[in-house]
Design an enzyme around this catalytic site. Structure first.
Site, PDB file in Angstrom:
ATOM      1  N   GLY A 116       0.791  -1.118   0.075  1.00 41.81           N
ATOM      2  CA  GLY A 116       0.015   0.016   0.095  1.00 41.81           C
ATOM      3  C   GLY A 116       0.667   1.157  -0.108  1.00 41.81           C
ATOM      4  O   GLY A 116       0.137   2.228   0.491  1.00 41.81           O
ATOM      5  N   SER A 117       2.088   1.237  -0.336  1.00 41.78           N
ATOM      6  CA  SER A 117       2.918   2.320  -0.409  1.00 41.78           C
ATOM      7  C   SER A 117       2.208   3.592  -1.417  1.00 41.78           C
ATOM      8  O   SER A 117       2.241   4.635  -1.182  1.00 41.78           O
ATOM      9  CB  SER A 117       4.217   2.153  -0.821  1.00 41.78           C
ATOM     10  N   ASN A 118       1.597   3.022  -2.525  1.00 42.19           N
ATOM     11  CA  ASN A 118       0.711   3.718  -3.438  1.00 42.19           C
ATOM     12  C   ASN A 118      -0.299   4.709  -2.888  1.00 42.19           C
ATOM     13  O   ASN A 118      -0.543   5.551  -3.083  1.00 42.19           O
ATOM     14  CB  ASN A 118       0.556   3.371  -4.539  1.00 42.19           C
ATOM     15  N   ARG A 132      -6.448  -8.975  -8.187  1.00 39.12           N
ATOM     16  CA  ARG A 132      -7.711  -9.705  -8.648  1.00 39.12           C
ATOM     17  C   ARG A 132      -8.204  -9.246  -9.854  1.00 39.12           C
ATOM     18  O   ARG A 132      -8.164  -7.969 -10.017  1.00 39.12           O
ATOM     19  CB  ARG A 132      -8.720 -10.087  -7.443  1.00 39.12           C
ATOM     20  N   ILE A 183     -11.031  -7.815 -12.177  1.00 39.06           N
ATOM     21  CA  ILE A 183     -12.412  -6.847 -11.785  1.00 39.06           C
ATOM     22  C   ILE A 183     -13.575  -7.629 -12.328  1.00 39.06           C
ATOM     23  O   ILE A 183     -13.245  -8.145 -13.669  1.00 39.06           O
ATOM     24  CB  ILE A 183     -12.137  -5.484 -12.273  1.00 39.06           C
ATOM     25  N   ASN A 219      -5.936   1.566 -13.276  1.00 34.64           N
ATOM     26  CA  ASN A 219      -4.881   0.719 -12.436  1.00 34.64           C
ATOM     27  C   ASN A 219      -3.436   1.136 -13.094  1.00 34.64           C
ATOM     28  O   ASN A 219      -3.366   1.953 -14.037  1.00 34.64           O
ATOM     29  CB  ASN A 219      -4.929  -0.837 -13.009  1.00 34.64           C
ATOM     30  N   HIS A 232       0.523  -0.072 -13.653  1.00 39.09           N
ATOM     31  CA  HIS A 232       1.386  -1.331 -13.852  1.00 39.09           C
ATOM     32  C   HIS A 232       2.885  -0.978 -13.905  1.00 39.09           C
ATOM     33  O   HIS A 232       3.256   0.142 -14.449  1.00 39.09           O
ATOM     34  CB  HIS A 232       0.979  -2.098 -15.050  1.00 39.09           C
TER      35      HIS A 232
END
Ligand code: GAR
Length: 184
Positions: free
Chosen positions: A7-9, A80, A82, A96, A98
């Site tokens: 969760g650093s972003n 996961r 969507i 998202n 990447h």
């Protein structure tokens, strides 16, 4: 925001918008009850939505998401697929990030260090980030933004990961802000 990992972003994006009266992180969704993001975001005033994989994969999550009337659903290390119903219900609202230059190094199983290891193994001269809309196929939605970074002979998978994370921290919040502002 949706995350499955450290969760650093999420933290970086949350902090970026903390003082912004117009843009708010409504909730942090995760499919893993032990995800690092939960501990990391504990000190902040943020709502958590923790649900099992089946709830995400069946689309049962849609009702819960709709409660927040999100302008944008931001995935950051959410691993996961969507659900089709979620894609239909929130069209052009799911993005998202990447950690490579798609379409290279994308697809099922390509996440986190797997990506950086593959880039290293191929002795790539550059890598980067891709921010894209989410569709029914892993890493294949319309690209919103890409940024490259050069690699050298001294780079290792760990330094590649660091370089990519720095790009993510700089650009993901800015692109989110831009998408939300353009919407208005
Ligand atoms: C990020 O580097 C993100 O690009 C990647 O997972 C990491 C999550 O880090 N996503 C993927 O690989 C998606 N295929 P974080 O939990 O520290 O934000």
């Amino acid at each position: 925001m949706w995350a499955s990992g450290s969760g650093s972003n999420v933290e970086n994006i949350f902090k970026y918008f903390q003082q912004n009266p117009l843009i708010k992180v409504a909730a942090v969704f995760t499919n893993k009850s032990n995800a690092g993001v939960l501990q990391r975001m504990e000190p902040y005033k943020v709502v958590f939505e923790i649900h099992e994989n089946a709830v995400f994969e069946s689309g049962a999550i849609d009702q819960t998401v709709a409660k927040y009337t999100p302008d944008l659903i931001v995935l950051a290390g959410f691993l996961r697929k969507i659900a089709p119903s979620t894609l239909l219900r929130f069209p052009n609202k799911i993005i998202n990030i990447h950690p490579a230059l798609l379409p290279k190094y994308g697809g099922k199983g390509m996440f986190g260090m797997h990506v950086h290891q593959a880039v290293y193994d191929q002795k790539e001269a550059e890598t980067g980030i891709t921010i894209h809309y989410v569709n029914a196929h892993y890493d294949e939605g319309a690209i919103v933004f890409q940024q490259k970074v050069a690699l050298g002979p001294d780079d290792t998978p760990a330094t590649i990961a660091q370089k990519v994370h720095l790009l993510e921290y700089k650009h993901y919040p800015e692109i989110i802000e831009k998408l939300l502002t353009d919407h208005e």
